[in-house]
Design an enzyme around this catalytic site. Structure first.
Site, short mmCIF file in Angstrom:
data_model
loop_
_atom_site.label_atom_id
_atom_site.label_comp_id
_atom_site.label_asym_id
_atom_site.label_seq_id
_atom_site.Cartn_x
_atom_site.Cartn_y
_atom_site.Cartn_z
N SER A 69 -39.48 -49.13 3.50
CA SER A 69 -38.66 -48.19 2.75
C SER A 69 -39.41 -46.86 2.63
CB SER A 69 -38.31 -48.77 1.37
OG SER A 69 -37.41 -47.94 0.68
N THR A 70 -39.72 -46.41 1.42
CA THR A 70 -40.38 -45.12 1.24
C THR A 70 -41.70 -45.07 2.01
OG1 THR A 70 -39.45 -45.05 -0.98
CG2 THR A 70 -41.19 -43.47 -0.47
N HIS A 99 -34.96 -48.58 4.91
CA HIS A 99 -34.00 -48.07 3.94
C HIS A 99 -33.77 -46.59 4.20
CE1 HIS A 99 -35.33 -51.40 0.90
NE2 HIS A 99 -34.49 -51.86 1.80
N MET A 130 -40.67 -48.91 -2.17
CA MET A 130 -40.45 -49.28 -3.56
C MET A 130 -39.68 -50.59 -3.63
SD MET A 130 -39.44 -45.67 -5.38
CE MET A 130 -39.45 -46.47 -6.99
N ASP A 153 -37.53 -55.69 -1.82
CA ASP A 153 -36.58 -56.16 -0.81
C ASP A 153 -37.30 -56.96 0.27
OD1 ASP A 153 -34.25 -56.54 0.62
OD2 ASP A 153 -34.25 -54.54 1.51
#
Length: 358
Positions: free
Chosen positions: A177-178, A204, A298, A301
């Site tokens: 993600s991030t 993401h 973050m 998931d």
């Protein structure tokens, strides 16, 4: 608590006012100055040393990418990019993430928008995350737009389902993600073009941006990198990135014949695409050597599915170490569940995969 100091950079006076007002609604932040172009942003960053910056991508005099590059080389500070959803805007946003921006926010309808309040919470969430994010130096490859051309790149049409079978014994699945675009560049560029496994990735990211990410990563990698399409054959030496807004799974048509399946089912844990959905789809394939990787981002998931994958006989689970994570959320959640085999820095992951698979 002393508020975090924010510098707002945008070429539109109207947008500078709107963005500043939105940010100041949260008492954690104080907009201490604004800049109308990248050159001003660089100068004011030197003068006032803000805690975090919001940076428009497209500006006159000096654009957001040029300013970001200078700031990251001189005086690294968390930067959240504001990007349009146009083709050029998405491509430049991916490049900004490579250069060191911690994240980005989509402008809902162009450079001057009366609808920016729609993304108010997104801006504030990214600022809250950004002030605590780890700032890493720019990738060495980010200075140039195109690193190499592929003379024999396979047409996407040929990756769609056909009757021919494509044998492979290993499959790699990555969730991030991030900070993911930078991390993926590091990992994928370290894999050889004859890598004997397909690589399935959930990053993401919203629609449009995943297409630009795939194109960008393809220029850096020996492997072919594509944004996945429903029905694509899964082949070794190819990287499939889940398109924004779609869950991605791998399904089996017959022995040694696997394809990509996309769907728009409900968000999972607030995400679509979801790492959890991808990882779950691999649980039945006990005859394949499955290598599962969770990287910077973050939340959690994908973490809880790793245990199910290990229970089903997955060969390897890898989590990115805190040392190289922009945000140490997803890897930490997986590690805390006690089912991770290797905790590795970004730079070590590709070598470990080559050791395991080649």
């Amino acid at each position: 608590m002393t508020p975090y100091k924010v510098l707002v950079v945008d070429d539109s006076a109207f947008m500078r006012k709107i963005i500043s007002d939105l940010i100041m609604e949260d008492s954690q932040f104080e907009v201490i100055d604004t800049a109308k172009n990248g050159r001003e942003a660089v100068e004011k960053t030197r003068e006032i040393r803000p805690d975090i910056i919001t940076m428009d991508v497209m500006m006159p005099v000096m654009n957001g990418l040029e300013a970001l590059r200078i700031i990251m080389n001189e005086n690294p500070i968390p930067v959240v990019m504001l990007s349009s959803m146009t083709g050029s805007g998405t491509q430049e946003t991916i490049q900004a993430l490579e250069l060191g921006a911690v994240d980005f926010v989509r402008k809902p309808s162009g450079s001057i928008s009366l609808d920016l309040h729609i993304v108010k919470e997104d801006i504030l969430d990214k600022l809250r995350m950004g002030v605590h994010a780890k700032i890493l130096p720019p990738h060495r490859n980010s200075e140039s737009t195109v690193i190499k051309a592929k003379a024999m790149a396979q047409p996407l049409a040929s990756l769609l389902e056909e009757s021919v079978t494509i044998p492979f014994d290993h499959v790699v699945a990555i969730g991030t993600s991030t900070g993911g675009p930078r991390a993926l560049q590091t990992v994928l560029s370290g894999l050889p073009k004859d890598f004997a496994a397909p690589v399935l990735i959930v990053q993401h990211m919203p629609p449009n941006f995943t297409k630009s990410l795939a194109i960008r990563l393809d220029t850096y990698c020996g492997l072919q990198v594509v944004e996945a399409e429903d029905g694509m054959r899964v082949k070794p030496g190819t990287v499939y990135i889940a398109p924004g807004g779609w869950h991605m799974s791998m399904i089996q048509k017959q022995k040694n014949h696997f394809i990509i399946s996309l769907n728009k089912e409900e968000l999972r844990g607030g995400h679509r695409p979801s790492v959890e959905v991808l990882f779950e789809s691999l649980i039945p394939f006990k005859d394949l050597k499955r290598h599962i990787i969770i990287m910077t981002g973050m939340g959690s998931d994908g973490a809880k599915v790793i245990g199910k994958l290990k229970d089903s006989g997955a060969n390897t689970t890898i989590a990115e170490s805190e040392e190289t994570c922009i945000v140490y959320g997803m890897p930490r959640a997986a590690i805390e569940l006690g089912r991770i085999d290797f905790i590795l820095r970004q730079q070590e992951i590709s070598n470990k995969l080559i050791e395991l698979i080649q």
